[in-house]
Enzyme design. Sequence first.
Site, PDB file in Angstrom:
ATOM      1  N   SER A 299     -44.913 -34.303  23.919  1.00 26.55           N
ATOM      2  CA  SER A 299     -45.011 -34.963  25.234  1.00 26.55           C
ATOM      3  C   SER A 299     -43.998 -34.429  26.241  1.00 26.55           C
ATOM      4  O   SER A 299     -44.099 -34.764  27.431  1.00 26.55           O
ATOM      5  CB  SER A 299     -44.823 -36.463  25.070  1.00 26.55           C
TER       6      SER A 299
ATOM      7  N   GLU B  81       0.791  -1.224   0.000  1.00 25.92           N
ATOM      8  CA  GLU B  81       0.000   0.000   0.000  1.00 25.92           C
ATOM      9  C   GLU B  81       0.829   1.283   0.000  1.00 25.92           C
ATOM     10  O   GLU B  81       0.412   2.280  -0.585  1.00 25.92           O
ATOM     11  CB  GLU B  81      -0.934   0.007   1.219  1.00 25.92           C
TER      12      GLU B  81
END
Length: 756
Positions: A428, A162
Amino acid sequence: MILNRKKTSRRKRAERAERIEPHFGESSKSASRDICLSAEDRSVANGDRPRKTRKAASKPRRKTAKKSRNKKRSLLSRFLRGGIYWGFVLGIWGVIAVIGVVGYYGAQLPQTSSWSVPERPPNAKIVSVDGALIANRGVTGGEAMMLGEMSPYIPMAVIAIEDRRFQSHFGFDPIGFTRAMVTNLIAGRLTQGGSTLTQQLAKNLFLKPERTFARKVQELILAIWLETKYSKDEILELYLNRVYFGSGAYGVDAAARRYFQKSARDVSLAEAALIAGLLKAPSKLSPARNPKLAQARAQLVLAAMRREGFVTKNETNKALSMEPKKAKRYWSGSQHYVADLVMKELPSLIGDFQKNVIVDTTIDLKMQKLAGKIISNTLKKKGKKLRVSQGALVAMDANGAIRALVGGNEYADSQFNRATDAMRQPGSAFKPFVYLAALERGLTPASIRMDAPVKIGNWTPKNYDKKYRGAVTLSTALAKSLNTVAAQLATEVGPGNVVATAHRLGINSKLQNNASIALGTSEVKLMELTGAYVPFANGGYRITPHIIKRVKDLKGNVLYERRSENADQVIRPRELGMMNIMLQQVVEKGTGKAARIKGWQVAGKTGTSQNSRDGLFIGYTANLITGIWYGNDNGKPTNKVTGGSIPAQSWNAFMTGALKGVPIADLPGNYIGEVSVIPTARPSRPIVRAPRNIARFVAPAKPRNAAPVVIKPRQDTRQTTRIAARSVGPRPSAGLGDSNKNRQKPRTIMDLLFGG
């Protein structure tokens, strides 16, 4: 001969002297002076021209050439002098123009005295009960790191690709800027930016993402200010902790955890190159989107690092040999369900936090990883065959502290938390609340009910296996999950009392006040259902499931700390003992056999909703309570998944690992088993007395052509928040139960016949 030649010569000269030249009205003398040619002017043969005359003619020519050369030199000199002059003039005007532009756009910025680097968005570091990192949450997705804490490859890679002159420029790189502009002109499009790391940092910190000339000038001004205010290392550290790396990751730590599931401290050379390569186009180059393109960019970064001398040739070659791997589309791992729940609850505890915080949770990271692995592997191996796509798990201790939480198969694919947010029918698994309500009204595990076709109003409940067993004890009915008996009990005690019992133990969802509540037709959340089972394991006390133990800032100041609460006793010891005996029978002899753990007292209940859309198992020991659910988000039926199949199997696998090394403890309760007498025409064997704390029951004879039991639904006129008083054991001080004088007589024919 010589004399004659001389005479002739004299005569010719005399004739020439006497020759009269023509003239036009002027005197001959004058005319002769004007028109006559000199000897040098007359045309003569080359051989007759005197030598002096030729030399004299060559001199003017040399002078002319010299003058020409001098003239050219003079023009060039004047041009250069003019160029320098006008260049100097234009330079001055250019500087004035630059100063004017900078001054104009700089005046639009706040006063320099108020300039300061804004605080990094706050991060919540979420850790387990032993301090291990679970996840980071906040805008950035990662924690801020000192430059010396992160892998040294990261700053080297970023500088190489960069801003290779980062250490030498003053915030603006004229060489890099010029090179970028030339490259863009040649390419005919924008291929290079030319901004330094400092300029990028200034843009990220202070400016809006606009592509305007004004913003570029302000960016330059702020970059120079940053260079004068901070050192190069400080600027680089700020940059690496703020810049965006795609997929919601701001800063190198967030990027490392997002793409490699590791801290930025542990990033390798190849991984650092990939991270640095993302800066050019975070979304396009993301390894979660295009791993090959990300790897190609990483190779350019490695070449730049080698060119700058940051790494050796061998290091570069080793890094280049790595195969590109596609990262998950989103954060991966079951622990992120935990992080989401923490962030959901955190504001209610400390408000909107504006600084970094550390959140201590109740999560056991080993249990968490084990739970996520079990759910994922089960679905991977059996999901396709059983037509089930999702699963969820909640595990908590006897105080309600959540130890593990899995909200789905894969967080990267779906962030919906099925453990805390999905409303599903428990089937259940809801029956323990029905049976507890019946026990609180005087029944016992040895009480008898008829398992036969039953009609309640217009509703005719049936058992899962479509079979009927005749007279059975309540313990057997619960162990075998008989729907007919559960429906009878709900009608006897009143659906409203069943609802009240469930709410009292910890169910918060709205429940339907009807007889079908006995079969778990009202939707609940797995978290609250599991939490409502905790009183069975902890001695009968209601708990509040919780996951956050403490919140503090980075300086150690405690912002929140959970205090122990005065829990209400919601189950009396005698009924608690009854329920634990019956729920142990579910695991030992009933539908939950797959959950048995050698040496441990295990209790629980299976649950299967209509058409096998949901399969659940909620089970517990004295130490840990765990609920597991399997099903599909769209509600499609599974391929016969029941609570006793993969839910119970997964429960067993998780609990076996979670309880490893934990001292064995017995379940609580105070109940001495009773003898159940089941009337038969010809008893096949004598009644056997049950040993202490365990009720033994004689198997009933199967009836022939049993007539349906018709039950008229009972209308509840009492408040549903109180327990009907058919109590035998000690009454707690938590307002449970009514006085003995209000004890009710048996209401059904079966009660009258068999004394239930």
